[in-house]
Each structure stands twice: as structure tokens, then as C-alpha cells.
Design a protein around this motif. Structure first.
Motif, short mmCIF file in Angstrom:
data_model
loop_
_atom_site.label_atom_id
_atom_site.label_comp_id
_atom_site.label_asym_id
_atom_site.label_seq_id
_atom_site.Cartn_x
_atom_site.Cartn_y
_atom_site.Cartn_z
N GLN A 48 25.34 -13.90 6.89
CA GLN A 48 26.40 -14.33 7.31
C GLN A 48 26.22 -13.96 8.97
N LEU A 49 25.89 -12.92 9.30
CA LEU A 49 25.85 -12.53 10.80
C LEU A 49 24.67 -13.43 11.68
N PHE A 50 23.68 -13.76 10.74
CA PHE A 50 22.36 -14.31 11.46
C PHE A 50 22.91 -15.89 11.43
N PHE A 51 23.80 -16.16 10.55
CA PHE A 51 24.31 -17.82 10.65
C PHE A 51 25.12 -17.75 11.78
N ILE A 52 25.87 -16.90 12.09
CA ILE A 52 26.94 -17.02 13.22
C ILE A 52 26.24 -16.74 14.68
N PHE A 53 25.16 -15.96 14.43
CA PHE A 53 24.53 -15.56 15.89
C PHE A 53 23.21 -16.69 16.11
N PHE A 54 22.73 -16.92 15.14
CA PHE A 54 21.49 -17.70 15.46
C PHE A 54 21.63 -19.15 14.88
N GLY A 55 22.46 -19.52 14.00
CA GLY A 55 22.59 -20.70 13.50
C GLY A 55 23.63 -21.67 14.08
N PRO A 59 24.42 -21.71 17.42
CA PRO A 59 24.05 -22.33 18.54
C PRO A 59 23.36 -23.46 18.37
N ALA A 60 22.67 -23.85 17.31
CA ALA A 60 22.13 -25.29 16.99
C ALA A 60 23.10 -26.30 16.85
N LEU A 61 24.77 -26.06 16.51
CA LEU A 61 25.66 -26.97 16.82
C LEU A 61 26.18 -26.77 17.97
N GLY A 62 25.71 -26.31 18.91
CA GLY A 62 26.23 -26.25 20.22
C GLY A 62 27.25 -24.95 20.50
N LEU A 63 27.38 -23.98 19.55
CA LEU A 63 28.38 -22.95 19.57
C LEU A 63 27.47 -21.79 19.89
N LYS A 64 27.25 -21.38 21.04
CA LYS A 64 26.71 -20.12 21.55
C LYS A 64 27.52 -18.86 21.60
N LEU A 65 27.19 -17.91 20.91
CA LEU A 65 28.14 -16.57 20.96
C LEU A 65 27.33 -15.45 21.42
N SER A 66 28.14 -14.48 22.29
CA SER A 66 27.31 -13.24 22.57
C SER A 66 27.37 -12.30 21.44
#
Length: 222
Positions: free
Chosen positions: A72-79, A81-88
Motif C-alpha cells: 500500500q505504501l509503495f503504491f501511494i509513493f511510487f505508483g 506519480p504515474a497518474l500525475g499525483l506526486k507526494l512527498s
């Protein structure tokens, strides 16, 4: 085996550990508050008579409870951004922890709600209260009290599980331990100290929840 324990070698990195502790406490407090709010709304959604809302909450809960937290963590942080949502790293860590706690606490809170006697609902209707008023003022407080120990345990698990966010370079306690052992090669000492700190934080957190329970419910210590 002739290993010389050297805890003194960690002394120069005291501030590093302290910074990690501060970050762990920060993300734990924020994710606990937000996660319990999400869990409460989802618990209400699960018992809702609106099928679409109940179904959405059920899917969210089952998806979260049956997938690894690190995925879940990797999907939010790494996944994302592929949809245009980049998080710190901080944002991704908080969202993942809230997402996870929300699902687990929802089922705990729902169990407390379902254990409420039907007479409480009927009494509320007799007084002319709306469904929302009955739920918030009559059903929810004793439901929380019934499941409070389980919620406390789940929140502590989230605090301990926050160590996983070090994998996305969020500088919490485990990240600090990894950093220190990579500089000093004192792996045994670094992780022993870290384990003791987590133990202390867990005990401190339980004591804080115990004090809170006395204020909220006037209940005995957990």
C-alpha cells in the motif's frame, strides 16, 4: 565469538535518534487521529442502509485488510506519480498509515456499534431524535467504550508499523537506526537501542490512552 559491545559509539548520534523519535511521534499522532476518524465514518457507512455506500466501505476495508501495508505504501509513493499525483515521503507515509488504520479501526468500531441494544435506537426515536443524532449522541459513545482496548492496541500496532515508512526515506526512528548503523557499523547496538525506544513509546502510548479513557469514559486503567 568475541564481540565487544560498544554503546558509547552511538553517543555522537544522539540527535539523530532524537530527530527520528520526534518524527515517529508526529506521524503516529496525526495518523491515529485521522485514521480513527476515517474508521468511524467507514463503520457508519458499513451499517448504512444505502447499499452503494456500504459496498464502497466494504471494498475499501477488505482491500486494505488483505494486502500488505508495504505494498500500500509503495503504491501511494511510487505508483500514484504515474497518474500525475506526486507526494512527498511524509505525505505518502501519513496517507498510507491513515488508510491502513481506517480500515482496521472501522471493523472494530462497527463491532461496537452492532453490540448496541436495539432499545437505545428505539429510545432515541421516542425522543424525536434524528438517525444522525441517535448515532452520534447515543450509540457511538458506548460503542467506543466497548471496543476501546482493541482500538488502543490497533493504534499501537500502527505506531510500531510506522517503521515501514523508512523504506521511502521518511526520517523516522527506524530510518535513523539504519543511518547510524551504516555510519558506525554498530548494528547490534543500534537496533537494540531502537527496539528499547519502540518499547518505551508503546508503553507511553498505552498510558496516554489510559489517561484519555479516564477523561472520556471514567473507565478503569486498561
Amino acid at each position: 565469538m568475541d564481540y565487544q559491545v560498544n554503546f558509547s559509539g552511538l553517543v555522537p548520534y544522539f540527535s539523530t535518534f532524537l530527530s527520528g523519535i520526534g518524527m515517529t511521534i508526529q506521524i503516529t499522532v496525526i495518523s491515529t487521529i485521522l485514521g480513527l476518524l476515517v474508521g468511524t465514518y467507514c463503520a457508519a457507512g458499513r451499517i448504512s442502509q444505502q447499499r452503494w455506500l456500504s459496498s464502497i466501505c466494504a471494498v475499501y476495508i477488505e482491500m486494505t485488510r488483505n494486502t500488505p501495508f508495504i505494498v500500500q505504501l509503495f503504491f501511494i509513493f511510487f505508483g500514484l506519480p504515474a497518474l500525475g499525483l506526486k507526494l512527498s515521503a511524509w505525505e505518502a507515509g501519513i496517507i498510507a498509515l491513515v488508510f491502513n488504520l481506517g480500515a482496521y479501526s472501522a471493523e472494530i468500531i462497527r463491532a461496537g456499534i452492532l453490540a448496541a441494544p436495539k432499545g437505545q435506537w428505539e429510545a432515541g426515536r421516542t425522543l424525536g431524535l434524528t438517525y444522525r443524532q441517535i448515532f452520534i449522541h447515543i450509540i457511538l459513545p458506548p460503542a467506543y467504550q466497548r471496543v476501546y482496548p482493541a482500538l488502543v492496541s490497533q493504534c499501537i500496532i500502527v505506531m510500531l508499523g510506522s517503521s515501514v515508512v523508512s523504506q521511502i526515506s521518511l526520517e523516522e526512528l527506524t530510518f535513523a537506526a539504519n543511518f547510524v548503523q551504516s555510519r558506525t557499523f554498530l548494528s547490534f547496538e543500534s537496533y537494540i537501542v531502537t527496539a528499547v525506544i519502540y518499547l518505551f513509546l508503546a508503553i507511553l502510548m498505552r498510558q496516554a490512552f489510559t489517561l484519555l479513557s479516564k477523561v472520556m469514559f471514567k473507565a478503569p486503567a486498561l
